[in-house]
Design a protein around this motif. Structure first.
Motif, PDB file in Angstrom:
ATOM      1  N   SER A 128       0.912  -1.201  -0.023  1.00 53.49           N
ATOM      2  CA  SER A 128      -0.415   0.212  -0.447  1.00 53.49           C
ATOM      3  C   SER A 128       1.180   0.920   0.380  1.00 53.49           C
ATOM      4  CB  SER A 128      -0.403   0.190   1.181  1.00 53.49           C
ATOM      5  OG  SER A 128      -1.299  -1.163   0.850  1.00 53.49           O
ATOM      6  N   PHE A 129       0.421   1.857  -0.815  1.00 52.50           N
ATOM      7  CA  PHE A 129       1.671   2.815  -1.616  1.00 52.50           C
ATOM      8  C   PHE A 129       0.839   3.977  -1.803  1.00 52.50           C
ATOM      9  CE2 PHE A 129       2.602   0.149  -3.736  1.00 52.50           C
ATOM     10  CZ  PHE A 129       2.341   0.142  -5.105  1.00 52.50           C
ATOM     11  N   THR A 130       1.391   5.795  -2.394  1.00 51.03           N
ATOM     12  CA  THR A 130       0.818   6.450  -2.993  1.00 51.03           C
ATOM     13  C   THR A 130       2.028   6.656  -3.710  1.00 51.03           C
ATOM     14  OG1 THR A 130       0.220   8.072  -0.685  1.00 51.03           O
ATOM     15  CG2 THR A 130       0.088   9.055  -2.942  1.00 51.03           C
ATOM     16  N   ILE A 131       1.477   6.770  -5.392  1.00 50.56           N
ATOM     17  CA  ILE A 131       2.136   6.834  -6.794  1.00 50.56           C
ATOM     18  C   ILE A 131       1.599   7.662  -6.793  1.00 50.56           C
ATOM     19  CG2 ILE A 131       0.959   4.857  -7.583  1.00 50.56           C
ATOM     20  CD1 ILE A 131       3.614   4.297  -9.149  1.00 50.56           C
ATOM     21  N   SER A 132       2.910   9.280  -7.428  1.00 49.50           N
ATOM     22  CA  SER A 132       2.612   9.996  -9.065  1.00 49.50           C
ATOM     23  C   SER A 132       3.319   9.299  -9.811  1.00 49.50           C
ATOM     24  CB  SER A 132       3.034  11.592  -8.350  1.00 49.50           C
ATOM     25  OG  SER A 132       3.869  11.320  -7.874  1.00 49.50           O
ATOM     26  N   TYR A 133       2.670   9.997 -11.119  1.00 51.97           N
ATOM     27  CA  TYR A 133       3.334   9.465 -11.884  1.00 51.97           C
ATOM     28  C   TYR A 133       2.170  10.325 -13.195  1.00 51.97           C
ATOM     29  CZ  TYR A 133      -0.461   6.345 -12.958  1.00 51.97           C
ATOM     30  OH  TYR A 133      -1.973   6.186 -12.904  1.00 51.97           O
ATOM     31  N   ASN A 134       2.909  11.260 -14.806  1.00 49.02           N
ATOM     32  CA  ASN A 134       1.804  11.897 -15.591  1.00 49.02           C
ATOM     33  C   ASN A 134       1.351  13.330 -14.798  1.00 49.02           C
ATOM     34  OD1 ASN A 134       3.901  10.062 -17.008  1.00 49.02           O
ATOM     35  ND2 ASN A 134       1.850   9.327 -17.683  1.00 49.02           N
ATOM     36  N   GLY A 135       1.535  13.814 -13.485  1.00 51.54           N
ATOM     37  CA  GLY A 135       0.791  14.480 -12.989  1.00 51.54           C
ATOM     38  C   GLY A 135      -0.494  13.621 -12.563  1.00 51.54           C
TER      39      GLY A 135
ATOM     40  N   VAL B  11       4.594   5.422   2.113  1.00 50.35           N
ATOM     41  CA  VAL B  11       5.196   4.888   1.250  1.00 50.35           C
ATOM     42  C   VAL B  11       4.922   5.913   0.361  1.00 50.35           C
ATOM     43  CG1 VAL B  11       6.346   3.320  -0.404  1.00 50.35           C
ATOM     44  CG2 VAL B  11       6.220   2.954   2.210  1.00 50.35           C
ATOM     45  N   ILE B  12       5.937   6.503  -0.636  1.00 47.86           N
ATOM     46  CA  ILE B  12       5.246   7.384  -1.740  1.00 47.86           C
ATOM     47  C   ILE B  12       6.752   7.144  -2.198  1.00 47.86           C
ATOM     48  CG2 ILE B  12       5.186   9.978  -2.367  1.00 47.86           C
ATOM     49  CD1 ILE B  12       4.110  10.200  -0.104  1.00 47.86           C
TER      50      ILE B  12
END
Lengths: 170, 63
Positions: A128-135, B11-12
């Motif tokens: 479980s995590f936060t992912i950021s990509y392409n805005g 986790v980021i």
């Protein structure tokens, strides 16, 4: 997925600032106490069907305690309060589902995320995590994501299997 | 206090445009090729395939 709902191996969890309510669908015999008593919180026609902001903590505990099975159980988020809960609190997890008493430690949110570097392949993230990509910014819960390492994927940043064709070594 | 704890373990994963994959927080990285396992708290992994220090980014992507 709603922010106050999460999944774990034994069903679903719903939280407000005070308590966690556990829902184990397989144990439900549809006695219907929950939604007859407190439709503002337990509404089977809605998704998620539990709205922890629909009533007071006291009232939610009262109604969870009416459940005749282990389908609904609850516990205080403040762990120190769980120890002193009396047996009048029928559906506290201590009595209904003792296997959950120490689950916060096993909570996927606290477990380290697994990052695997696959030989000649992608980065595989699991947990479980936060992912950021392409805005975009996404919450991943108890799931897997595969990130391209070879630089040739057509679905960046995700792996689409082309590393094989590309002969990627690394 | 609860919020602080959450921040610590959260986790980021950040996909940096034309750059590496940055991961921060409570994670365990297993490099199956090199048989290494560690929990560095922060890592930048190569996404372009050109790093000489795989799986880590060595900024070859910038060249």
């Amino acid at each position: 997925m709603e922010k106050n709902e999460s999944q774990y191996s034994g069903g679903r969890r719903y939280k407000n600032k005070d308590i966690t309510v556990y829902w184990k669908p397989s144990a439900c015999i549809h006695a219907s106490y929950c939604y007859r008593e407190l439709l503002e919180v337990f509404d089977p026609s809605k998704r998620p069907w539990v709205d922890m902001e629909g009533s007071s903590t006291e009232r939610i505990i009262e109604v969870v305690n009416l459940c005749p099975t282990e389908a609904l159980a609850w516990k205080w988020i403040d762990e120190t309060k769980n120890e002193s809960v009396g047996s009048d609190q029928l559906n506290h997890i201590k009595f209904r589902r003792p296997e959950l008493m120490n689950t916060e430690e096993n909570d996927s949110n606290n477990e380290p995320v697994s990052v695997k570097i696959m030989p000649d392949g992608p980065i595989v993230l699991k947990g479980s995590f936060t992912i950021s990509y392409n805005g975009n910014k996404k919450e991943v819960r108890d799931s897997m994501v595969s990130i391209c390492r070879c630089g040739v994927s057509d679905h960046m940043p995700f792996c689409d299997g082309q590393h094989r064709k590309a002969g990627f070594i690394g | 206090m609860e919020e602080n704890n959450e921040k610590k373990s959260k986790v980021i994963v950040e996909v940096i445009e034309f750059g590496p994959l940055k991961i921060t927080g409570n994670f365990l990285i297993k490099d199956l090729q090199r048989n290494k396992e560690e929990s560095p708290g922060e890592v930048r992994l190569c996404r372009c395939g050109k790093s000489a220090n795989k799986p880590y980014c060595d900024e070859s992507c910038k060249k």
